[in-house]
Design an enzyme around this catalytic site. Structure first.
Site, PDB file in Angstrom:
ATOM      1  N   LEU A  62      29.785  41.139  54.557  1.00  0.00           N
ATOM      2  CA  LEU A  62      28.410  40.687  54.759  1.00  0.00           C
ATOM      3  C   LEU A  62      28.092  40.629  56.253  1.00  0.00           C
ATOM      4  O   LEU A  62      28.977  40.369  57.068  1.00  0.00           O
ATOM      5  CB  LEU A  62      28.212  39.296  54.153  1.00  0.00           C
ATOM      6  CG  LEU A  62      28.302  39.212  52.639  1.00  0.00           C
ATOM      7  CD1 LEU A  62      28.237  37.756  52.192  1.00  0.00           C
ATOM      8  CD2 LEU A  62      27.196  40.017  51.994  1.00  0.00           C
ATOM      9  N   PRO A  63      26.836  40.820  56.623  1.00  0.00           N
ATOM     10  CA  PRO A  63      26.446  40.708  58.034  1.00  0.00           C
ATOM     11  C   PRO A  63      26.250  39.242  58.437  1.00  0.00           C
ATOM     12  O   PRO A  63      25.162  38.830  58.853  1.00  0.00           O
ATOM     13  CB  PRO A  63      25.139  41.508  58.081  1.00  0.00           C
ATOM     14  CG  PRO A  63      24.534  41.296  56.728  1.00  0.00           C
ATOM     15  CD  PRO A  63      25.710  41.264  55.783  1.00  0.00           C
ATOM     16  N   CYS A  64      27.311  38.477  58.331  1.00  0.00           N
ATOM     17  CA  CYS A  64      27.247  37.039  58.611  1.00  0.00           C
ATOM     18  C   CYS A  64      26.814  36.750  60.041  1.00  0.00           C
ATOM     19  O   CYS A  64      26.233  35.693  60.310  1.00  0.00           O
ATOM     20  CB  CYS A  64      28.605  36.397  58.350  1.00  0.00           C
ATOM     21  SG  CYS A  64      29.152  36.540  56.646  1.00  0.00           S
ATOM     22  N   HIS A  65      27.075  37.671  60.954  1.00  0.00           N
ATOM     23  CA  HIS A  65      26.696  37.477  62.360  1.00  0.00           C
ATOM     24  C   HIS A  65      25.188  37.414  62.522  1.00  0.00           C
ATOM     25  O   HIS A  65      24.699  36.965  63.551  1.00  0.00           O
ATOM     26  CB  HIS A  65      27.285  38.594  63.225  1.00  0.00           C
ATOM     27  CG  HIS A  65      26.796  39.956  62.886  1.00  0.00           C
ATOM     28  ND1 HIS A  65      27.217  40.632  61.750  1.00  0.00           N
ATOM     29  CD2 HIS A  65      25.908  40.773  63.507  1.00  0.00           C
ATOM     30  CE1 HIS A  65      26.605  41.805  61.706  1.00  0.00           C
ATOM     31  NE2 HIS A  65      25.804  41.918  62.764  1.00  0.00           N
ATOM     32  N   ARG A  66      24.437  37.806  61.502  1.00  0.00           N
ATOM     33  CA  ARG A  66      22.971  37.786  61.563  1.00  0.00           C
ATOM     34  C   ARG A  66      22.382  36.456  61.096  1.00  0.00           C
ATOM     35  O   ARG A  66      21.168  36.318  61.011  1.00  0.00           O
ATOM     36  CB  ARG A  66      22.393  38.927  60.725  1.00  0.00           C
ATOM     37  CG  ARG A  66      22.790  40.291  61.236  1.00  0.00           C
ATOM     38  CD  ARG A  66      22.189  41.403  60.409  1.00  0.00           C
ATOM     39  NE  ARG A  66      22.795  42.665  60.784  1.00  0.00           N
ATOM     40  CZ  ARG A  66      22.994  43.671  59.948  1.00  0.00           C
ATOM     41  NH1 ARG A  66      22.613  43.575  58.686  1.00  0.00           N
ATOM     42  NH2 ARG A  66      23.558  44.775  60.375  1.00  0.00           N
TER      43      ARG A  66
END
Length: 124
Positions: A62-66
């Site tokens: 998942l793009p958790c950094h977003r």
């Protein structure tokens, strides 16, 4: 999500909903914990979203950094290998930052709030 003694219980359905929403955040945009909670239908569950985000297995990809806090501050130092790494990941996607190190939310907030300049409104 069920309530228990005034505290929220995070169940598998809640976690899955968080994952589904986070997967939709496009490159160059960010979402807030509260925004994700609202999209799930649990507007007061921002902290629970934060907890879920802190436990996402790497295999979820998942793009958790977003996902950031409501003012554009990056995740705590223990996440992503530190704020410098998260910042580099976001910058590589075209996300820009203000002089104080916060994300420029007026440009990069994803979703229905994109058209509003809610971060530069005069105090009421």
């Amino acid at each position: 999500m069920a309530g228990y003694d005034g505290e929220r219980v995070v169940d598998a359905a809640f976690v899955q909903k968080v994952y589904e929403i986070v997967a939709q955040i496009p490159v160059g945009k960010v979402a807030t914990y509260g925004q994700i909670a609202e999209l799930i239908g649990e507007a007061l569950a921002a902290r629970e979203v934060g907890h879920v985000m802190s436990c996402v297995p790497a295999e979820q990809k998942l793009p958790c950094h977003r996902v950031v806090n409501r003012t554009g501050v990056l995740a705590p130092e223990y996440v992503f290998g530190g704020q410098d790494k998260q910042r580099a990941m976001l910058e590589a996607e075209g996300v820009t930052f203000l002089a104080d190190g916060r994300i420029d939310m007026t440009l990069h907030l994803w979703g229905k709030y994109e058209q509003f300049d809610i971060f530069n409104m005069p105090p009421t």
